[in-house]
Design an enzyme around this catalytic site. Structure first.
Site, PDB file in Angstrom:
ATOM      1  N   PRO A  86      21.083  50.554   9.972  1.00  0.00           N
ATOM      2  CG  PRO A  86      22.441  49.066  11.148  1.00  0.00           C
ATOM      3  CD  PRO A  86      21.212  49.888  11.266  1.00  0.00           C
ATOM      4  CD  GLU A 113      21.705  42.685  20.026  1.00  0.00           C
ATOM      5  OE1 GLU A 113      22.149  42.281  18.937  1.00  0.00           O
ATOM      6  OE2 GLU A 113      22.376  43.341  20.836  1.00  0.00           O
ATOM      7  NE  ARG A 150      25.834  72.890   7.482  1.00  0.00           N
ATOM      8  CZ  ARG A 150      26.254  72.969   6.228  1.00  0.00           C
ATOM      9  NH1 ARG A 150      25.706  72.217   5.292  1.00  0.00           N
ATOM     10  NH2 ARG A 150      27.218  73.811   5.891  1.00  0.00           N
ATOM     11  CG  ASP A 164      28.074  72.934   2.585  1.00  0.00           C
ATOM     12  OD1 ASP A 164      28.803  73.716   3.195  1.00  0.00           O
ATOM     13  OD2 ASP A 164      26.929  72.625   2.943  1.00  0.00           O
TER      14      ASP A 164
HETATM   15  N1  ADE Z   1      21.378  52.474  13.847  1.00  0.00           N
HETATM   16  C1  ADE Z   1      22.451  51.715  14.162  1.00  0.00           C
HETATM   17  N2  ADE Z   1      23.437  51.890  13.285  1.00  0.00           N
HETATM   18  C2  ADE Z   1      22.988  52.809  12.358  1.00  0.00           C
HETATM   19  C3  ADE Z   1      23.547  53.387  11.197  1.00  0.00           C
HETATM   20  N3  ADE Z   1      24.764  53.084  10.759  1.00  0.00           N
HETATM   21  N4  ADE Z   1      22.791  54.261  10.512  1.00  0.00           N
HETATM   22  C4  ADE Z   1      21.543  54.565  10.919  1.00  0.00           C
HETATM   23  N5  ADE Z   1      20.966  54.039  12.010  1.00  0.00           N
HETATM   24  C5  ADE Z   1      21.682  53.168  12.727  1.00  0.00           C
END
Ligand code: ADE
Length: 222
Positions: A86, A113, A150, A164
């Site tokens: 993230p 974690e 794709r 797209d």
């Molecule tokens: N791993 C956990 N959350 C994630 C996200 N939002 N994007 C990519 N990998 C992740």
């Protein structure tokens, strides 16, 4: 193109790789996709891949050794190593078009974690699929794989992705199929007219209208 996905939950990929367009792309040799369980690379007698965080804190942290060894066993000069997290660069269609130019993607799925900070040094790029936290990188890696595969030549009709959403920073125009009248909701006359100039003009205007209404932020980039 080849995509190697490193995960300790390879079963999560079974349906994904054996269904619909991804399945066909693999059968037609447009792409080779391998899911590699990096637990197999653990040198620990119990095949451990994670441990407690130095300094304390909740949850287990993925150790560097299994992931380093797994990546080093498959990496070549043509590989691009991507870490799903993230904290990574926000994924979008433009990035999908960049990634489809690569010969070999190695996608590392984090879990628990988090992962030892030194794993970051392995990656050429970190990608996030959005501002939310998943339990692991598996679903995120499928999002990347699906959206890239794709775009490989011959996987779907070129027309299907040239128009797209997000190409040219416009959302998709609306499409309709049979019946012409469904519960009083009718297909716009212009689409039945056979006049392609008018149809294209209508579609462009609808795409513009929809984008202005729903995503004025992407319209500003045009
Ligand atoms: N791993 C956990 N959350 C994630 C996200 N939002 N994007 C990519 N990998 C992740």
């Amino acid at each position: 193109m080849k995509i190697d996905i490193l995960s300790i939950f390879p079963n999560m990929f079974n349906e994904f790789l054996t269904t619909s367009i991804i399945k066909r792309a693999i059968q037609d040799n447009k792409v080779e996709i391998n899911v590699i369980n990096f637990r197999d690379f653990s040198t620990d007698p119990h095949k451990k891949v994670d441990d407690y965080s130095f300094g304390g804190g909740a949850g287990m942290v993925l150790m560097p050794q299994p992931i380093y060894d797994a990546v080093e066993s498959i990496r070549t000069k043509d590989s691009k190593v991507i870490l799903m997290t993230p904290q990574g660069k926000q994924y979008n269609q433009r990035l999908a078009y960049d990634l489809v130019k690569e010969k070999h993607l190695i996608i590392i799925c984090g879990h628990y974690e988090g992962f030892d900070e030194r794993i970051r040094n392995l990656a050429d790029m970190e990608i996030s699929i959005g501002d939310f936290v998943l339990t692991g990188g598996e679903l995120a890696s499928m999002v990347i794989t699906d959206s890239v595969v794709r775009l490989i030549d011959g996987v779907i009709e070129k027309d299907s992705h040239e128009f797209d959403s997000f190409n040219n920073n416009l959302l998709d125009y609306p499409v309709y199929t049979k019946p012409v009248d469904f519960r009083g909701m009718e297909v716009p006359d212009v689409l039945l007219s056979g006049n392609h100039k008018n149809i294209n003009e209508w579609r462009y205007n609808k795409a513009l209208e929809k984008t202005r209404e729903r995503r004025p932020d992407i319209l500003e980039k045009r």
